[in-house]
Design a protein around this motif. Structure first.
Motif, PDB file in Angstrom:
ATOM      1  N   MET A  60      91.244  -2.025  -2.008  1.00  0.00           N
ATOM      2  CA  MET A  60      91.177  -1.915  -3.137  1.00  0.00           C
ATOM      3  C   MET A  60      89.924  -1.033  -3.782  1.00  0.00           C
ATOM      4  O   MET A  60      89.009  -1.259  -3.138  1.00  0.00           O
ATOM      5  N   ALA A  61      90.034   0.039  -4.454  1.00  0.00           N
ATOM      6  CA  ALA A  61      89.042   0.685  -4.654  1.00  0.00           C
ATOM      7  C   ALA A  61      87.919   0.107  -5.704  1.00  0.00           C
ATOM      8  O   ALA A  61      88.316  -0.646  -6.456  1.00  0.00           O
ATOM      9  N   GLN A  62      86.803   0.533  -5.432  1.00  0.00           N
ATOM     10  CA  GLN A  62      85.563  -0.220  -5.926  1.00  0.00           C
ATOM     11  C   GLN A  62      85.526   0.148  -7.464  1.00  0.00           C
ATOM     12  O   GLN A  62      85.041  -0.817  -8.454  1.00  0.00           O
ATOM     13  N   ASN A  63      86.059   1.218  -8.054  1.00  0.00           N
ATOM     14  CA  ASN A  63      86.249   1.474  -9.459  1.00  0.00           C
ATOM     15  C   ASN A  63      87.669   1.242 -10.203  1.00  0.00           C
ATOM     16  O   ASN A  63      87.728   1.893 -11.206  1.00  0.00           O
ATOM     17  N   TRP A  64      88.346   0.145  -9.414  1.00  0.00           N
ATOM     18  CA  TRP A  64      89.558   0.267  -9.817  1.00  0.00           C
ATOM     19  C   TRP A  64      90.015  -1.323  -9.718  1.00  0.00           C
ATOM     20  O   TRP A  64      89.961  -1.873  -8.529  1.00  0.00           O
ATOM     21  N   PRO A  65      90.923  -1.737 -10.667  1.00  0.00           N
ATOM     22  CA  PRO A  65      91.322  -1.244 -12.052  1.00  0.00           C
ATOM     23  C   PRO A  65      89.935  -1.394 -12.788  1.00  0.00           C
ATOM     24  O   PRO A  65      89.078  -1.841 -12.687  1.00  0.00           O
ATOM     25  N   ILE A  66      90.150  -0.544 -14.155  1.00  0.00           N
ATOM     26  CA  ILE A  66      88.940  -0.588 -14.972  1.00  0.00           C
ATOM     27  C   ILE A  66      88.888  -1.925 -15.607  1.00  0.00           C
ATOM     28  O   ILE A  66      89.708  -2.689 -15.400  1.00  0.00           O
ATOM     29  N   SER A  67      87.638  -1.948 -16.300  1.00  0.00           N
ATOM     30  CA  SER A  67      87.198  -3.322 -16.687  1.00  0.00           C
ATOM     31  C   SER A  67      87.928  -3.075 -18.188  1.00  0.00           C
ATOM     32  O   SER A  67      87.862  -2.159 -18.633  1.00  0.00           O
ATOM     33  N   GLY A  68      88.068  -4.485 -18.811  1.00  0.00           N
ATOM     34  CA  GLY A  68      88.139  -4.605 -20.336  1.00  0.00           C
ATOM     35  C   GLY A  68      87.019  -3.945 -21.045  1.00  0.00           C
ATOM     36  O   GLY A  68      87.266  -3.218 -21.985  1.00  0.00           O
ATOM     37  N   ALA A  69      85.882  -4.058 -20.599  1.00  0.00           N
ATOM     38  CA  ALA A  69      84.546  -3.295 -21.273  1.00  0.00           C
ATOM     39  C   ALA A  69      84.823  -2.192 -21.251  1.00  0.00           C
ATOM     40  O   ALA A  69      84.461  -1.210 -22.180  1.00  0.00           O
ATOM     41  N   VAL A  70      85.272  -1.455 -20.070  1.00  0.00           N
ATOM     42  CA  VAL A  70      85.363   0.109 -20.029  1.00  0.00           C
ATOM     43  C   VAL A  70      86.459   0.570 -21.263  1.00  0.00           C
ATOM     44  O   VAL A  70      86.187   1.709 -21.845  1.00  0.00           O
ATOM     45  N   LEU A  71      87.524  -0.399 -21.189  1.00  0.00           N
ATOM     46  CA  LEU A  71      88.310   0.188 -22.379  1.00  0.00           C
ATOM     47  C   LEU A  71      87.807  -0.047 -23.596  1.00  0.00           C
ATOM     48  O   LEU A  71      88.247   0.813 -24.701  1.00  0.00           O
ATOM     49  N   GLY A  72      87.237  -1.102 -23.859  1.00  0.00           N
ATOM     50  CA  GLY A  72      86.579  -1.324 -25.225  1.00  0.00           C
ATOM     51  C   GLY A  72      85.642  -0.302 -25.697  1.00  0.00           C
ATOM     52  O   GLY A  72      85.684   0.207 -26.684  1.00  0.00           O
ATOM     53  N   ALA A  73      84.674   0.262 -24.616  1.00  0.00           N
ATOM     54  CA  ALA A  73      83.978   1.458 -25.014  1.00  0.00           C
ATOM     55  C   ALA A  73      84.677   2.607 -25.241  1.00  0.00           C
ATOM     56  O   ALA A  73      84.283   3.253 -26.059  1.00  0.00           O
TER      57      ALA A  73
END
Length: 122
Positions: free
Chosen positions: A1-14
């Motif tokens: 699994m890629a280290q930056n995937w899936p995105i976090s909820g905090a990334v979506l919130g930002a």
């Protein structure tokens, strides 16, 4: 699994422009929408059957994946959470205005196709 995937909820919130407290208050829902957006992208790019597909040598995915997940997640959030009923206007219908992968997201992900027969067309 890629280290930056899936995105976090905090990334979506930002990406949605939420303040820190709103991100904390909506953490569960934001993570659900982020996971869903990433799942749609994984199916489109074939990562649902080949998790390491399109990973860079450093173990991350190209930035187009993060940008795509942010845009897809924002779109889904705004349709679901900010529809007419949420703004106090006319109640939103149960059918979303757009279904599947956003056109601009599909264009951003064109350089990252699935293996033939393993995705795309989301």
């Amino acid at each position: 699994m890629a280290q930056n995937w899936p995105i976090s909820g905090a990334v979506l919130g930002a990406a949605l422009g939420f303040k820190q407290q709103q991100i904390i208050d909506e953490a569960g829902e934001l993570q659900f929408f982020a996971d869903t957006a990433c799942s749609i992208i994984d199916r489109h790019t074939g990562r649902h059957v080949e998790q390491a597909r399109h990973e860079l040598p450093n173990g991350s995915l190209p930035p187009e994946f993060t940008m795509s997940a942010r845009e897809q997640g924002k779109h889904m959030w705004n349709q679901t959470k900010s529809g007419g009923g949420a703004r106090g206007g006319e109640q939103a219908s149960s059918a979303p205005a757009g279904v599947g992968l956003l056109a601009k997201v599909a264009v951003w992900l064109e350089p990252y196709p699935p293996r033939p027969g393993f995705g795309g067309g989301s």
